[in-house]
Design a protein around this motif. Structure first.
Motif, PDB file in Angstrom:
ATOM      1  N   LYS A   1       0.806  -1.224   0.000  1.00 33.59           N
ATOM      2  CA  LYS A   1       0.000   0.000   0.000  1.00 33.59           C
ATOM      3  C   LYS A   1       0.838   1.272   0.000  1.00 33.59           C
ATOM      4  CE  LYS A   1      -3.921  -1.631   2.799  1.00 33.59           C
ATOM      5  NZ  LYS A   1      -4.623  -1.342   4.049  1.00 33.59           N
ATOM      6  N   ALA A   2       1.935   1.307   0.794  1.00 29.04           N
ATOM      7  CA  ALA A   2       2.649   2.567   1.015  1.00 29.04           C
ATOM      8  C   ALA A   2       4.045   2.321   1.572  1.00 29.04           C
ATOM      9  CB  ALA A   2       1.863   3.420   2.015  1.00 29.04           C
ATOM     10  N   ALA A   3       4.864   3.369   1.505  1.00 25.27           N
ATOM     11  CA  ALA A   3       6.150   3.383   2.197  1.00 25.27           C
ATOM     12  C   ALA A   3       6.004   4.338   3.368  1.00 25.27           C
ATOM     13  CB  ALA A   3       7.260   3.846   1.270  1.00 25.27           C
ATOM     14  N   SER A   4       6.641   4.005   4.470  1.00 24.00           N
ATOM     15  CA  SER A   4       6.492   4.819   5.664  1.00 24.00           C
ATOM     16  C   SER A   4       7.810   4.881   6.422  1.00 24.00           C
ATOM     17  CB  SER A   4       5.413   4.194   6.551  1.00 24.00           C
ATOM     18  OG  SER A   4       5.062   5.045   7.597  1.00 24.00           O
ATOM     19  N   ASP A   5       8.085   6.025   7.020  1.00 22.07           N
ATOM     20  CA  ASP A   5       9.267   6.160   7.858  1.00 22.07           C
ATOM     21  C   ASP A   5       8.948   5.692   9.269  1.00 22.07           C
ATOM     22  OD1 ASP A   5      10.968   7.334   5.893  1.00 22.07           O
ATOM     23  OD2 ASP A   5       9.985   9.267   6.211  1.00 22.07           O
ATOM     24  N   VAL A   6       9.970   5.161   9.914  1.00 22.05           N
ATOM     25  CA  VAL A   6       9.889   4.798  11.328  1.00 22.05           C
ATOM     26  C   VAL A   6      10.829   5.749  12.046  1.00 22.05           C
ATOM     27  CG1 VAL A   6      10.312   2.987  13.028  1.00 22.05           C
ATOM     28  CG2 VAL A   6       9.386   2.395  10.769  1.00 22.05           C
ATOM     29  N   TYR A   7      10.326   6.394  13.086  1.00 23.05           N
ATOM     30  CA  TYR A   7      11.094   7.416  13.784  1.00 23.05           C
ATOM     31  C   TYR A   7      11.666   6.881  15.091  1.00 23.05           C
ATOM     32  CZ  TYR A   7       8.634  10.270  10.425  1.00 23.05           C
ATOM     33  OH  TYR A   7       8.144  10.768   9.254  1.00 23.05           O
ATOM     34  N   ALA A   8      12.792   7.439  15.501  1.00 22.27           N
ATOM     35  CA  ALA A   8      13.392   7.064  16.776  1.00 22.27           C
ATOM     36  C   ALA A   8      12.562   7.673  17.907  1.00 22.27           C
ATOM     37  CB  ALA A   8      14.831   7.556  16.851  1.00 22.27           C
ATOM     38  N   PRO A   9      11.979   6.839  18.777  1.00 28.88           N
ATOM     39  CA  PRO A   9      11.176   7.377  19.880  1.00 28.88           C
ATOM     40  C   PRO A   9      12.017   8.119  20.915  1.00 28.88           C
ATOM     41  CG  PRO A   9      10.921   4.984  19.696  1.00 28.88           C
ATOM     42  CD  PRO A   9      11.968   5.403  18.719  1.00 28.88           C
ATOM     43  N   ILE A  10      13.307   7.768  20.975  1.00 25.46           N
ATOM     44  CA  ILE A  10      14.267   8.437  21.860  1.00 25.46           C
ATOM     45  C   ILE A  10      15.606   8.474  21.135  1.00 25.46           C
ATOM     46  CG2 ILE A  10      13.143   7.703  24.013  1.00 25.46           C
ATOM     47  CD1 ILE A  10      15.370   5.561  24.265  1.00 25.46           C
ATOM     48  N   GLY A  11      16.528   9.267  21.656  1.00 23.11           N
ATOM     49  CA  GLY A  11      17.861   9.324  21.076  1.00 23.11           C
ATOM     50  C   GLY A  11      18.752   8.218  21.609  1.00 23.11           C
ATOM     51  N   GLY A  12      19.763   7.870  20.812  1.00 15.68           N
ATOM     52  CA  GLY A  12      20.718   6.859  21.243  1.00 15.68           C
ATOM     53  C   GLY A  12      21.557   6.376  20.078  1.00 15.68           C
ATOM     54  N   THR A  13      22.391   5.388  20.364  1.00 19.29           N
ATOM     55  CA  THR A  13      23.273   4.796  19.357  1.00 19.29           C
ATOM     56  C   THR A  13      22.775   3.401  19.023  1.00 19.29           C
ATOM     57  OG1 THR A  13      25.141   6.047  20.226  1.00 19.29           O
ATOM     58  CG2 THR A  13      25.660   4.158  18.824  1.00 19.29           C
ATOM     59  N   VAL A  14      22.614   3.125  17.737  1.00 15.10           N
ATOM     60  CA  VAL A  14      22.104   1.829  17.289  1.00 15.10           C
ATOM     61  C   VAL A  14      23.114   0.728  17.609  1.00 15.10           C
ATOM     62  CG1 VAL A  14      21.356   0.468  15.289  1.00 15.10           C
ATOM     63  CG2 VAL A  14      20.742   2.894  15.458  1.00 15.10           C
ATOM     64  N   LEU A  15      22.639  -0.303  18.292  1.00 10.22           N
ATOM     65  CA  LEU A  15      23.463  -1.476  18.598  1.00 10.22           C
ATOM     66  C   LEU A  15      23.349  -2.514  17.495  1.00 10.22           C
ATOM     67  CD1 LEU A  15      22.577  -1.899  22.363  1.00 10.22           C
ATOM     68  CD2 LEU A  15      24.736  -1.101  21.416  1.00 10.22           C
ATOM     69  N   GLU A  16      22.125  -2.722  17.010  1.00  8.79           N
ATOM     70  CA  GLU A  16      21.912  -3.678  15.929  1.00  8.79           C
ATOM     71  C   GLU A  16      20.566  -3.435  15.274  1.00  8.79           C
ATOM     72  OE1 GLU A  16      20.892  -7.877  16.910  1.00  8.79           O
ATOM     73  OE2 GLU A  16      20.974  -7.229  18.996  1.00  8.79           O
ATOM     74  N   GLY A  17      20.501  -3.807  14.001  1.00 10.14           N
ATOM     75  CA  GLY A  17      19.241  -3.837  13.275  1.00 10.14           C
ATOM     76  C   GLY A  17      18.805  -5.287  13.180  1.00 10.14           C
ATOM     77  N   ASN A  18      17.537  -5.508  13.018  1.00  2.00           N
ATOM     78  CA  ASN A  18      17.003  -6.870  12.928  1.00  2.00           C
ATOM     79  C   ASN A  18      17.254  -7.401  11.521  1.00  2.00           C
ATOM     80  OD1 ASN A  18      15.593  -9.251  12.987  1.00  2.00           O
ATOM     81  ND2 ASN A  18      13.730  -8.367  13.838  1.00  2.00           N
ATOM     82  N   GLU A  19      18.338  -8.165  11.357  1.00  2.00           N
ATOM     83  CA  GLU A  19      18.721  -8.682  10.042  1.00  2.00           C
ATOM     84  C   GLU A  19      17.695  -9.665   9.487  1.00  2.00           C
ATOM     85  OE1 GLU A  19      22.733 -10.120  10.078  1.00  2.00           O
ATOM     86  OE2 GLU A  19      23.525  -8.194  10.765  1.00  2.00           O
ATOM     87  N   ALA A  20      16.905 -10.294  10.351  1.00  2.00           N
ATOM     88  CA  ALA A  20      15.892 -11.249   9.888  1.00  2.00           C
ATOM     89  C   ALA A  20      14.869 -10.570   8.978  1.00  2.00           C
ATOM     90  CB  ALA A  20      15.194 -11.893  11.077  1.00  2.00           C
ATOM     91  N   LEU A  21      14.666  -9.268   9.153  1.00  2.00           N
ATOM     92  CA  LEU A  21      13.682  -8.548   8.344  1.00  2.00           C
ATOM     93  C   LEU A  21      14.129  -8.390   6.891  1.00  2.00           C
ATOM     94  CD1 LEU A  21      12.529  -5.736  10.796  1.00  2.00           C
ATOM     95  CD2 LEU A  21      11.528  -7.998  10.415  1.00  2.00           C
TER      96      LEU A  21
END
Length: 123
Positions: free
Chosen positions: A59-79
Motif C-alpha cells: 500500500k505505502a512506504a512509511s518512515d519509522v522514527y526514533a522514539p528516543i535518542g541513542g546509538t544503534v546497537l543492531e538492526g534486525n537482520e531477519a527482516l
C-alpha cells in the motif's frame, strides 16, 4: 522491562540501558502486507524524532522514527530476508532495531499501553 508507545505508532521496550524499537500491531495492520524493511546500521547515532528506518508495504512506504535518542546497537537482520515478520509478529520478532539510551528522560513523553490503546480507539 517497560514498554512505551508513540503517536507515530512505534513501540519501545526498555531493558536497562538498551531499548528495542518496532512498529505496533495497529501500524502493520494499516500498512498491509510488508514487502521491504530498511533498518539503521549499527553505530548510527539517532536523535529523538529522527527518521530511523523505512518500511514498505503493498500500500505505502512509511518512515519509522526514533522514539528516543541513542546509538544503534543492531538492526534486525531477519527482516531483510523476511519482512513479513512485521506482519506476523510486529511487537515481538518483527522488531526493527536496538539502541543504547542516551537520555532516559526522553521516555517521559511516551505513552504506556493503556494510553496508546485509548489513542488508537480515538482515531
Amino acid at each position: 522491562m517497560s514498554r512505551y508507545f508513540t503517536d507515530e505508532h512505534e513501540w519501545i521496550e526498555v531493558e536497562g540501558d538498551v531499548a528495542t524499537v518496532g512498529i505496533t500491531d495497529y501500524a502493520q495492520g494499516q500498512l498491509g502486507d510488508i514487502v521491504f524493511v530498511e533498518v539503521p546500521a549499527p553505530g548510527a547515532k539517532l536523535e529523538k524524532g529522527q527518521e530511523a528506518a523505512v518500511v514498505e508495504s503493498v500500500k505505502a512506504a512509511s518512515d519509522v522514527y526514533a522514539p528516543i535518542g541513542g546509538t544503534v546497537l543492531e538492526g534486525n537482520e531477519a527482516l531483510e530476508d523476511d519482512p513479513a515478520l512485521v506482519n506476523s509478529d510486529a511487537e515481538g520478532d518483527g522488531w526493527f532495531f536496538k539502541l543504547t539510551i542516551a537520555d532516559k528522560g526522553e521516555l517521559d513523553g511516551l505513552m504506556d499501553e493503556a494510553a496508546y490503546l485509548a489513542f488508537v480507539d480515538s482515531l
